[in-house]
Design a protein around this motif. Structure first.
Motif, PDB file in Angstrom:
ATOM      1  N   ASP A 161       0.806  -1.219   0.000  1.00 49.68           N
ATOM      2  CA  ASP A 161       0.000   0.000   0.000  1.00 49.68           C
ATOM      3  C   ASP A 161       0.836   1.264   0.000  1.00 49.68           C
ATOM      4  OD1 ASP A 161      -2.588  -1.209   0.032  1.00 49.68           O
ATOM      5  OD2 ASP A 161      -2.269  -1.718   2.143  1.00 49.68           O
ATOM      6  N   ARG A 162       2.039   1.189   0.587  1.00 50.86           N
ATOM      7  CA  ARG A 162       2.829   2.412   0.710  1.00 50.86           C
ATOM      8  C   ARG A 162       4.309   2.065   0.819  1.00 50.86           C
ATOM      9  NH1 ARG A 162       3.570   7.109   4.609  1.00 50.86           N
ATOM     10  NH2 ARG A 162       2.809   8.925   3.478  1.00 50.86           N
ATOM     11  N   VAL A 163       5.123   2.852   0.158  1.00 46.06           N
ATOM     12  CA  VAL A 163       6.572   2.766   0.291  1.00 46.06           C
ATOM     13  C   VAL A 163       7.059   4.188   0.525  1.00 46.06           C
ATOM     14  CG1 VAL A 163       8.750   2.099  -0.785  1.00 46.06           C
ATOM     15  CG2 VAL A 163       6.667   0.821  -1.324  1.00 46.06           C
ATOM     16  N   VAL A 164       7.721   4.405   1.643  1.00 48.03           N
ATOM     17  CA  VAL A 164       8.215   5.749   1.947  1.00 48.03           C
ATOM     18  C   VAL A 164       9.635   5.608   2.472  1.00 48.03           C
ATOM     19  CG1 VAL A 164       7.124   5.659   4.222  1.00 48.03           C
ATOM     20  CG2 VAL A 164       7.839   7.862   3.296  1.00 48.03           C
ATOM     21  N   GLY A 165      10.518   6.472   1.969  1.00 46.83           N
ATOM     22  CA  GLY A 165      11.897   6.296   2.392  1.00 46.83           C
ATOM     23  C   GLY A 165      12.767   7.521   2.263  1.00 46.83           C
ATOM     24  N   ILE A 166      13.894   7.444   2.941  1.00 46.81           N
ATOM     25  CA  ILE A 166      14.996   8.383   2.782  1.00 46.81           C
ATOM     26  C   ILE A 166      15.970   7.695   1.843  1.00 46.81           C
ATOM     27  CG2 ILE A 166      16.896   9.556   3.964  1.00 46.81           C
ATOM     28  CD1 ILE A 166      15.088   9.370   6.536  1.00 46.81           C
ATOM     29  N   VAL A 167      16.056   8.159   0.613  1.00 47.44           N
ATOM     30  CA  VAL A 167      16.817   7.430  -0.411  1.00 47.44           C
ATOM     31  C   VAL A 167      17.950   8.266  -0.994  1.00 47.44           C
ATOM     32  CG1 VAL A 167      14.893   5.902  -0.994  1.00 47.44           C
ATOM     33  CG2 VAL A 167      15.147   8.080  -2.214  1.00 47.44           C
ATOM     34  N   ASN A 168      18.267   9.379  -0.354  1.00 47.20           N
ATOM     35  CA  ASN A 168      19.392  10.196  -0.801  1.00 47.20           C
ATOM     36  C   ASN A 168      20.243  10.580   0.404  1.00 47.20           C
ATOM     37  OD1 ASN A 168      20.578  13.142  -1.378  1.00 47.20           O
ATOM     38  ND2 ASN A 168      20.470  12.007  -3.302  1.00 47.20           N
ATOM     39  N   GLY A 169      21.467  10.085   0.443  1.00 51.63           N
ATOM     40  CA  GLY A 169      22.329  10.314   1.595  1.00 51.63           C
ATOM     41  C   GLY A 169      22.805  11.740   1.731  1.00 51.63           C
ATOM     42  N   THR A 170      23.012  12.424   0.601  1.00 46.62           N
ATOM     43  CA  THR A 170      23.497  13.806   0.655  1.00 46.62           C
ATOM     44  C   THR A 170      22.515  14.704   1.389  1.00 46.62           C
ATOM     45  OG1 THR A 170      24.708  13.522  -1.420  1.00 46.62           O
ATOM     46  CG2 THR A 170      24.222  15.782  -0.732  1.00 46.62           C
ATOM     47  N   THR A 171      21.250  14.647   0.982  1.00 42.42           N
ATOM     48  CA  THR A 171      20.243  15.512   1.605  1.00 42.42           C
ATOM     49  C   THR A 171      19.994  15.103   3.048  1.00 42.42           C
ATOM     50  OG1 THR A 171      18.522  14.115   0.629  1.00 42.42           O
ATOM     51  CG2 THR A 171      19.100  16.126  -0.540  1.00 42.42           C
ATOM     52  N   ASN A 172      20.075  13.807   3.330  1.00 38.66           N
ATOM     53  CA  ASN A 172      19.843  13.389   4.712  1.00 38.66           C
ATOM     54  C   ASN A 172      20.963  13.869   5.618  1.00 38.66           C
ATOM     55  OD1 ASN A 172      17.944  11.999   6.413  1.00 38.66           O
ATOM     56  ND2 ASN A 172      19.564  10.518   6.803  1.00 38.66           N
ATOM     57  N   TYR A 173      22.200  13.861   5.103  1.00 46.17           N
ATOM     58  CA  TYR A 173      23.312  14.390   5.895  1.00 46.17           C
ATOM     59  C   TYR A 173      23.108  15.884   6.169  1.00 46.17           C
ATOM     60  CZ  TYR A 173      27.758  16.247   7.309  1.00 46.17           C
ATOM     61  OH  TYR A 173      28.722  16.919   8.005  1.00 46.17           O
ATOM     62  N   ILE A 174      22.741  16.639   5.138  1.00 46.34           N
ATOM     63  CA  ILE A 174      22.584  18.088   5.296  1.00 46.34           C
ATOM     64  C   ILE A 174      21.491  18.414   6.309  1.00 46.34           C
ATOM     65  CG2 ILE A 174      21.874  20.209   4.114  1.00 46.34           C
ATOM     66  CD1 ILE A 174      23.253  19.077   1.586  1.00 46.34           C
ATOM     67  N   LEU A 175      20.326  17.771   6.165  1.00 50.04           N
ATOM     68  CA  LEU A 175      19.220  18.065   7.075  1.00 50.04           C
ATOM     69  C   LEU A 175      19.536  17.609   8.497  1.00 50.04           C
ATOM     70  CD1 LEU A 175      16.190  17.124   4.792  1.00 50.04           C
ATOM     71  CD2 LEU A 175      16.909  19.427   5.479  1.00 50.04           C
ATOM     72  N   SER A 176      20.173  16.453   8.627  1.00 47.43           N
ATOM     73  CA  SER A 176      20.552  15.975   9.965  1.00 47.43           C
ATOM     74  C   SER A 176      21.512  16.955  10.631  1.00 47.43           C
ATOM     75  CB  SER A 176      21.206  14.594   9.869  1.00 47.43           C
ATOM     76  OG  SER A 176      20.323  13.637   9.343  1.00 47.43           O
ATOM     77  N   ALA A 177      22.510  17.415   9.862  1.00 47.39           N
ATOM     78  CA  ALA A 177      23.496  18.346  10.417  1.00 47.39           C
ATOM     79  C   ALA A 177      22.868  19.687  10.767  1.00 47.39           C
ATOM     80  CB  ALA A 177      24.637  18.529   9.427  1.00 47.39           C
ATOM     81  N   MET A 178      21.948  20.167   9.939  1.00 43.74           N
ATOM     82  CA  MET A 178      21.249  21.417  10.256  1.00 43.74           C
ATOM     83  C   MET A 178      20.488  21.284  11.562  1.00 43.74           C
ATOM     84  SD  MET A 178      19.808  22.550   6.475  1.00 43.74           S
ATOM     85  CE  MET A 178      18.832  23.934   7.113  1.00 43.74           C
ATOM     86  N   GLY A 179      19.804  20.147  11.746  1.00 43.32           N
ATOM     87  CA  GLY A 179      19.047  19.944  12.969  1.00 43.32           C
ATOM     88  C   GLY A 179      19.922  19.847  14.202  1.00 43.32           C
ATOM     89  N   GLU A 180      21.094  19.233  14.058  1.00 51.04           N
ATOM     90  CA  GLU A 180      21.983  19.029  15.199  1.00 51.04           C
ATOM     91  C   GLU A 180      22.744  20.300  15.594  1.00 51.04           C
ATOM     92  OE1 GLU A 180      24.461  15.876  13.919  1.00 51.04           O
ATOM     93  OE2 GLU A 180      22.859  14.367  13.973  1.00 51.04           O
TER      94      GLU A 180
END
Length: 442
Positions: A161-180
């Motif tokens: 019914d649904r597939v949802v994911g974090i599939v790009n490491g570059t953007t996940n690193y940037i957003l994680s670092a911004m949050g931290e």
């Protein structure tokens, strides 16, 4: 009777392998093929023999015997002693033609090329099916994370019914670092470049093109419907600010760039496919909220199996080579035993749901005049367009207030009309952020 048969000695079977590309992934594929040749032989039942490596420039400093290198990939894939072609060049042409030629001359193909598959899976799969050959692409979606094969095989008896994911490491690193750190986007992008997570031109990553290509592949497999990159709604992360991350934290959320593939059932029971990529608020209790740095994760929701999560390294030479070699072993086994993997399944042919009709929740941040009646007027604009408000949070000064509104589920069209109306009111100085909210039950 041959002399080998008479003597009882069975000649060793070999399968010829051609590798197109010798970058980070190709180099790891070649290294592992060489270092673990005996293991691969035992797993496959035949020796995997590297016949050639196509590169753009033949130079003696590539770390492999120079006699294996060629700058003529077309001639390499046409060779009679090549049984399987591994493509890690990337790009569309000449790769599309090379893969078609490989299939048309009896070679199975393993590829990590998400951009190509997002638009040409149908064409390539049709040729592979007609030739009774394999076209494998596990590495195209999330590096070492096995998600393509589970969707195609392990869940073949279930309804996804649904597939949802974090599939790009570059953007996940940037957003994680911004949050931290509380730093802004440009600072963390520069940090990602310094660490090698971001390319010199990061557009494909930060504007969501990479994730959209992967979403197209996942949606096609999950819903048995051909979905191309042009069917995927796309937004990137370049407009996300440190204030957005701080506001998300106040709401017990974080922000992630999500690829979302969803089966949407209308009131009359008809079904459509929604495929979209955008930054979204994710509640901290959701499993994707804890995926930080350059890691990837994909959550699959199926009718019988429930929620499944796949997590790990989504990019890099080693992880991607692992997925490529897994496909290579499968294709080689099929060559040895005379079988093939499952064909492309597009029997459902579900229509694509437009983004304007896609329902989700929203976070809207605006700067408004700090005076009596403004909050009521803002709420009325939401009501005028059929958008129900879940929560409102306000901080203010003597002249202006910052207003954060979180909505219940509403269509994208309704929210867009609401924002346009708000921007036309004199008491709204600016609508500074509109971010979707995913991972809640409301």
């Amino acid at each position: 009777m041959s002399s080998e048969q008479a003597s009882g000695v069975v000649p060793e079977r070999t399968l010829g392998i051609a590798v197109l590309g010798l970058g980070n992934v190709g180099s790891e594929v070649v290294r592992l093929l060489s270092e673990h040749a005996d293991d691969f032989q035992a797993r496959v039942g035949a020796r995997l023999e590297l016949k050639g490596i196509a590169v753009r420039n033949v130079t003696p400093d590539r770390g492999v015997p120079i006699e294996l290198l060629t700058d003529d990939p077309a001639a390499l894939v046409a060779r009679d002693d090549v049984d399987i072609v591994v493509e890690v060049f990337g790009g569309i042409e000449p790769v599309r033609t090379l893969i078609l030629n490989s299939l048309n001359t009896g070679k199975s193909v393993v590829t990590a090329n998400k951009a190509l598959l997002a638009d040409y899976t149908g064409e390539l799969a049709a040729v592979a099916d007609a030739a009774d050959l394999d076209l494998y692409f596990e590495a195209a979606v999330a590096g070492a994370i096995p998600v393509v094969r589970p969707l195609m095989q392990s869940l073949a008896g279930d309804r996804v019914d649904r597939v949802v994911g974090i599939v790009n490491g570059t953007t996940n690193y940037i957003l994680s670092a911004m949050g931290e750190t509380g730093a802004d986007y440009s600072e963390m992008l520069a940090d990602a470049r310094r660490l090698g997570y971001a390319e010199a031109d990061p557009t494909a990553d930060v504007e969501g093109y990479d994730a959209a290509a992967k979403a197209a592949i996942l949606a096609s497999i999950a819903f048995h419907t051909r979905v191309t990159a042009s069917d995927v709604y796309r937004e990137g992360i370049s407009s996300i600010t440190a204030d957005d991350l701080a506001s998300a934290a106040d709401l017990d959320c974080t922000i992630k760039l999500l690829a979302i593939c969803e089966r949407v059932t209308d009131e009359d029971g008809s079904q459509r496919v929604s495929a979209r990529v955008y930054p979204a608020l994710v509640p901290l209790e959701h499993p994707l909220a804890a995926v930080n740095g350059a890691f990837n994760a994909v959550v699959v929701e199926a009718e019988a199996a429930g929620r499944l999560m796949f997590y790990g390294q989504g990019a890099g030479g080693g992880p991607t080579a692992s997925a490529v070699l897994g496909d290579l072993v499968s294709a080689a086994r099929n060559k040895v035993h005379g079988g093939k993997g499952p064909d492309e399944s597009i029997y459902a042919k579900l229509p694509i749901l437009s983004m304007g009709s896609t329902p989700t929740r929203y976070y809207v941040r605006m700067e408004v005049a700090d005076r009596t009646g403004v909050l009521a007027a803002v709420a009325q604009e939401f009501a005028n367009h059929g958008v129900s408000i879940s929560t409102v949070r306000q901080t203010g000064s003597e002249e202006a207030a910052s207003l954060v509104v979180v909505t219940h589920r509403a269509s994208d069209d309704a929210l867009s009309k609401t924002v346009a109306a708000l921007q036309g009111r004199e008491f709204v100085h600016a609508v500074t952020s509109v971010i979707r909210l995913e991972g809640t039950s409301e």
